[in-house]
Design a protein around this motif. Structure first.
Motif, PDB file in Angstrom:
ATOM      1  N   LEU A  41       0.978  -1.217  -0.018  1.00 36.24           N
ATOM      2  CA  LEU A  41      -0.044  -0.142   0.046  1.00 36.24           C
ATOM      3  C   LEU A  41       0.978   1.253  -0.232  1.00 36.24           C
ATOM      4  CD1 LEU A  41      -2.849   1.201   0.133  1.00 36.24           C
ATOM      5  CD2 LEU A  41      -3.039   0.990   2.772  1.00 36.24           C
ATOM      6  N   GLN A  42       1.929   1.244   0.653  1.00 34.97           N
ATOM      7  CA  GLN A  42       2.866   2.294   0.760  1.00 34.97           C
ATOM      8  C   GLN A  42       3.502   2.669  -0.434  1.00 34.97           C
ATOM      9  OE1 GLN A  42       5.755   1.752   4.004  1.00 34.97           O
ATOM     10  NE2 GLN A  42       7.023   3.804   3.234  1.00 34.97           N
ATOM     11  N   PHE A  43       3.800   1.352  -1.128  1.00 34.86           N
ATOM     12  CA  PHE A  43       4.577   1.441  -2.482  1.00 34.86           C
ATOM     13  C   PHE A  43       3.509   2.105  -3.492  1.00 34.86           C
ATOM     14  CE2 PHE A  43       4.945  -0.835  -6.638  1.00 34.86           C
ATOM     15  CZ  PHE A  43       6.268  -0.474  -6.941  1.00 34.86           C
ATOM     16  N   SER A  44       2.431   1.701  -3.475  1.00 31.85           N
ATOM     17  CA  SER A  44       1.242   2.257  -4.445  1.00 31.85           C
ATOM     18  C   SER A  44       1.196   3.740  -4.135  1.00 31.85           C
ATOM     19  CB  SER A  44      -0.049   1.334  -3.925  1.00 31.85           C
ATOM     20  OG  SER A  44      -1.003   1.801  -4.807  1.00 31.85           O
ATOM     21  N   LYS A  45       1.024   4.171  -2.979  1.00 29.53           N
ATOM     22  CA  LYS A  45       1.001   5.621  -2.772  1.00 29.53           C
ATOM     23  C   LYS A  45       2.008   6.395  -3.222  1.00 29.53           C
ATOM     24  CE  LYS A  45      -1.918   5.182   1.561  1.00 29.53           C
ATOM     25  NZ  LYS A  45      -1.923   5.582   3.103  1.00 29.53           N
ATOM     26  N   GLU A  46       3.199   5.945  -3.294  1.00 32.80           N
ATOM     27  CA  GLU A  46       4.254   6.599  -3.772  1.00 32.80           C
ATOM     28  C   GLU A  46       4.231   6.737  -5.132  1.00 32.80           C
ATOM     29  OE1 GLU A  46       8.617   8.105  -3.143  1.00 32.80           O
ATOM     30  OE2 GLU A  46       6.786   7.541  -1.788  1.00 32.80           O
ATOM     31  N   LEU A  47       3.842   5.412  -5.742  1.00 30.72           N
ATOM     32  CA  LEU A  47       3.899   5.635  -7.465  1.00 30.72           C
ATOM     33  C   LEU A  47       2.856   6.615  -7.890  1.00 30.72           C
ATOM     34  CD1 LEU A  47       4.435   2.018  -8.636  1.00 30.72           C
ATOM     35  CD2 LEU A  47       6.052   3.899  -8.665  1.00 30.72           C
ATOM     36  N   GLU A  48       1.713   6.582  -6.979  1.00 32.65           N
ATOM     37  CA  GLU A  48       0.513   7.359  -7.370  1.00 32.65           C
ATOM     38  C   GLU A  48       0.940   8.798  -7.473  1.00 32.65           C
ATOM     39  OE1 GLU A  48      -4.289   7.103  -6.502  1.00 32.65           O
ATOM     40  OE2 GLU A  48      -3.000   6.786  -4.876  1.00 32.65           O
ATOM     41  N   GLY A  49       1.775   9.070  -6.458  1.00 29.05           N
ATOM     42  CA  GLY A  49       2.110  10.799  -6.480  1.00 29.05           C
ATOM     43  C   GLY A  49       2.849  11.166  -7.751  1.00 29.05           C
ATOM     44  N   TYR A  50       3.782  10.128  -8.265  1.00 29.97           N
ATOM     45  CA  TYR A  50       4.670  10.557  -9.467  1.00 29.97           C
ATOM     46  C   TYR A  50       3.533  10.499 -10.681  1.00 29.97           C
ATOM     47  CZ  TYR A  50       8.899   9.906  -6.902  1.00 29.97           C
ATOM     48  OH  TYR A  50       9.988   9.922  -6.026  1.00 29.97           O
TER      49      TYR A  50
ATOM     50  N   ASN B 276       0.502  13.021 -15.085  1.00 31.98           N
ATOM     51  CA  ASN B 276      -0.692  13.015 -15.661  1.00 31.98           C
ATOM     52  C   ASN B 276      -1.164  14.605 -15.863  1.00 31.98           C
ATOM     53  OD1 ASN B 276      -0.959  10.244 -16.025  1.00 31.98           O
ATOM     54  ND2 ASN B 276      -2.082   9.928 -14.232  1.00 31.98           N
ATOM     55  N   ASP B 277      -0.701  15.412 -14.934  1.00 32.97           N
ATOM     56  CA  ASP B 277      -1.120  16.638 -14.975  1.00 32.97           C
ATOM     57  C   ASP B 277      -0.424  17.268 -16.320  1.00 32.97           C
ATOM     58  OD1 ASP B 277      -2.535  16.661 -12.599  1.00 32.97           O
ATOM     59  OD2 ASP B 277      -1.076  17.633 -11.328  1.00 32.97           O
ATOM     60  N   VAL B 278       0.800  17.004 -16.565  1.00 30.59           N
ATOM     61  CA  VAL B 278       1.554  17.464 -17.784  1.00 30.59           C
ATOM     62  C   VAL B 278       0.790  16.958 -18.874  1.00 30.59           C
ATOM     63  CG1 VAL B 278       3.655  17.524 -18.837  1.00 30.59           C
ATOM     64  CG2 VAL B 278       3.707  17.655 -16.556  1.00 30.59           C
ATOM     65  N   VAL B 279       0.455  15.509 -19.049  1.00 34.35           N
ATOM     66  CA  VAL B 279      -0.021  14.986 -19.915  1.00 34.35           C
ATOM     67  C   VAL B 279      -1.578  15.627 -20.518  1.00 34.35           C
ATOM     68  CG1 VAL B 279      -1.079  12.506 -21.075  1.00 34.35           C
ATOM     69  CG2 VAL B 279       1.119  12.765 -19.964  1.00 34.35           C
TER      70      VAL B 279
ATOM     71  N   TYR C 193      -2.590  16.556 -24.245  1.00 33.25           N
ATOM     72  CA  TYR C 193      -3.703  15.896 -24.720  1.00 33.25           C
ATOM     73  C   TYR C 193      -4.686  16.581 -25.634  1.00 33.25           C
ATOM     74  CZ  TYR C 193      -7.157  12.070 -24.889  1.00 33.25           C
ATOM     75  OH  TYR C 193      -8.061  11.054 -25.370  1.00 33.25           O
ATOM     76  N   LYS C 194      -4.908  17.743 -24.873  1.00 33.62           N
ATOM     77  CA  LYS C 194      -6.042  18.834 -25.521  1.00 33.62           C
ATOM     78  C   LYS C 194      -5.604  19.390 -26.588  1.00 33.62           C
ATOM     79  CE  LYS C 194      -7.301  20.382 -20.800  1.00 33.62           C
ATOM     80  NZ  LYS C 194      -7.158  21.614 -19.806  1.00 33.62           N
ATOM     81  N   SER C 195      -4.248  19.291 -26.923  1.00 32.08           N
ATOM     82  CA  SER C 195      -3.636  19.733 -28.287  1.00 32.08           C
ATOM     83  C   SER C 195      -3.633  18.818 -29.344  1.00 32.08           C
ATOM     84  CB  SER C 195      -2.232  20.548 -28.289  1.00 32.08           C
ATOM     85  OG  SER C 195      -1.434  19.516 -27.524  1.00 32.08           O
ATOM     86  N   VAL C 196      -3.542  17.429 -28.835  1.00 27.47           N
ATOM     87  CA  VAL C 196      -3.482  16.302 -29.927  1.00 27.47           C
ATOM     88  C   VAL C 196      -4.674  15.625 -30.136  1.00 27.47           C
ATOM     89  CG1 VAL C 196      -1.155  16.246 -29.452  1.00 27.47           C
ATOM     90  CG2 VAL C 196      -2.662  14.666 -28.328  1.00 27.47           C
ATOM     91  N   GLU C 197      -5.558  15.689 -29.317  1.00 28.55           N
ATOM     92  CA  GLU C 197      -7.011  15.038 -29.525  1.00 28.55           C
ATOM     93  C   GLU C 197      -8.279  15.958 -29.892  1.00 28.55           C
ATOM     94  OE1 GLU C 197     -10.884  13.801 -28.360  1.00 28.55           O
ATOM     95  OE2 GLU C 197      -9.924  15.487 -27.497  1.00 28.55           O
TER      96      GLU C 197
END
Length: 444
Positions: free
Chosen positions: A213-222, A227-230, A234-238
């Protein structure tokens, strides 16, 4: 249990909210249903049960669950999956239909919360399976405590607990449940991980699920940061549920991959199980292929199409034949053809005809095999070749309008080519036709 209570309290759920719980009648979901009804006494509780039509015990389990709900003032919502693609049960199709059912209940009860009974062992198994199978950052993080959807959240409060703890609590509290014996067989991949690998890891650390669960939360942060960048890119290519390949290829390989993943998530309702590394690699290969038109089979019997500079899911367009007599105006799938009185441009979107040279009435139809047009000043050409040269997308070709006379002489290919029957502005003509295409349907 303290971690479960602390997590639920942090949600600040109002007592006016309707809460939907996905319940199978197994020990995990029955424990969750009992927990929610105990903690949220003033809320409307909806038990969402799906009959997968796969086990003979399912009828009896549905009956017992409905009986339990009636006794405990819980709304019982039921859905039975009547058939599967090719009459073959698959976990992925069952899950897809299950979550569509849940989503319909979210809308019906105007709820913001869907609770599911995934527990700590599920999380450990999922992460390990995806590491072995191959996935992406979103997949490797496994199962999130909270997963945001467009207008609701999926909540999984039991990730702090093991299956053994849950079953023990059910027995102590006399919570009814049924055991699916298929969960005991090593025939299934998840069961092999559960009965062998996770069982071994628990011997090393009985709380290993919390480490996952700790590992999952760490990856989720990254993953959230990327995803915020993507999302912005995404708005410009879709556009119109299609991806622009030229724009996409300008991005960093990592961003290109993440844009494709996001596109797939949007088309598969965020079902991470369907967005595998192999699928993304296949799409990247398709994009990089020199072939202008290519398609690949996708999960749930879908097809992804590359047509020149765009990729998109085939939406099963209506290819029905049509054959209309033009009087004043005809509304078609791709636009409108009208007989007008004035010329407002000299493009291929207008043609001028002399009624004495053609056989009336004028007909508008879709293409037929072998169609040819005598192009103005260019000789005879196959309609098929014109479509290819003009980069008309495959799904449009079968419904593209062709204008003929009553003897089936092609007079005009609207928007693409004028025929030898077209007249100059200073010539003799008494018929003027105009084609107005629907927006966002021009070929590249």
């Amino acid at each position: 249990m303290n971690e479960v209570y602390k997590f639920l309290n942090s949600l600040n759920i109002k007592n006016t909210e309707s809460l939907i719980i996905g319940v199978s009648y197994g020990p995990d979901s029955m424990f969750l249903l009992n927990l929610i009804k105990t903690l949220y006494k003033e809320n409307k509780i909806i038990c969402a049960h799906v009959h997968h039509n796969h086990r003979k015990e399912s009828d009896e389990e549905a009956r017992r669950l409905e009986e339990y709900c009636n006794k405990n003032n819980i709304v019982f919502e039921f859905m039975k999956i009547e058939n599967y693609t090719n009459d073959k049960f698959t976990e992925e199709e069952a899950r897809y239909k299950r979550y569509n059912f849940f989503k319909s209940l979210i809308e019906k009860y105007k709820s913001k919360y869907l609770f599911t009974a995934h527990h700590g062992d599920d999380l450990s198994e999922t992460i390990l399976m995806r590491l072995v199978r191959g996935s992406n950052l979103n997949g490797y993080k496994g199962i999130s405590l909270i997963r945001k959807r467009d207008n609701y959240s999926i909540i999984r409060p039991l990730l702090f607990l093991t299956k053994e703890q849950i079953e023990k609590a059910c027995d102590e509290k006399n919570i009814p449940y049924a055991v699916d014996n298929s969960n005991l067989s090593d025939k299934y991949t998840r069961n092999r991980f559960r009965n062998n690998i996770v069982k071994y890891l628990k011997k090393e650390n009985k709380d290993v699920h919390k480490k996952f669960l700790q590992f999952s939360k760490e990856l989720e942060g990254y993953d959230n940061y990327v995803n915020d960048v993507v999302e912005n890119i995404y708005k410009s290519v879709e556009n119109d549920d299609k991806l622009d390949i030229v724009m996409l290829n300008k991005e960093h390989p990592l961003i290109r991959r993440k844009v494709i993943e996001l596109y797939l998530f949007n088309n598969y309702n965020d079902d991470v199980k369907l967005v595998t590394n192999n699928i993304v690699e296949s799409i990247l290969a398709m994009i990089d292929s020199n072939k202008p038109n290519i398609s690949i089979s996708m999960p749930l019997s879908k097809t992804l199409v590359k047509s020149y500079n765009r990729i998109y899911f085939d939406k099963e367009y209506d290819y029905n034949n049509y054959h209309y007599e033009l009087k004043e105006t005809i509304i078609l799938p791709s636009g409108i053809i009208s007989q007008v009185k004035e010329i407002d441009n000299s493009s291929n979107y207008m043609t001028k005809l002399d009624s004495s040279e053609i056989a009336l009435p004028i007909i508008v139809r879709n293409r037929k095999d072998g169609d040819k047009i005598e192009v103005l000043g260019s000789g005879t050409k196959k309609i098929k070749d014109i479509f290819i040269d003009s980069k008309v997308e495959k799904h449009e070709r079968n419904i593209y309008p062709i204008v003929t006379d009553s003897e089936d002489n092609i007079l005009w290919l609207p928007g693409l080519k004028k025929s030898k029957y077209d007249k100059s502005k200073s010539g003799k003509y008494d018929i003027i036709l105009k084609y107005d295409r629907k927006e966002n349907e021009n070929a590249e």
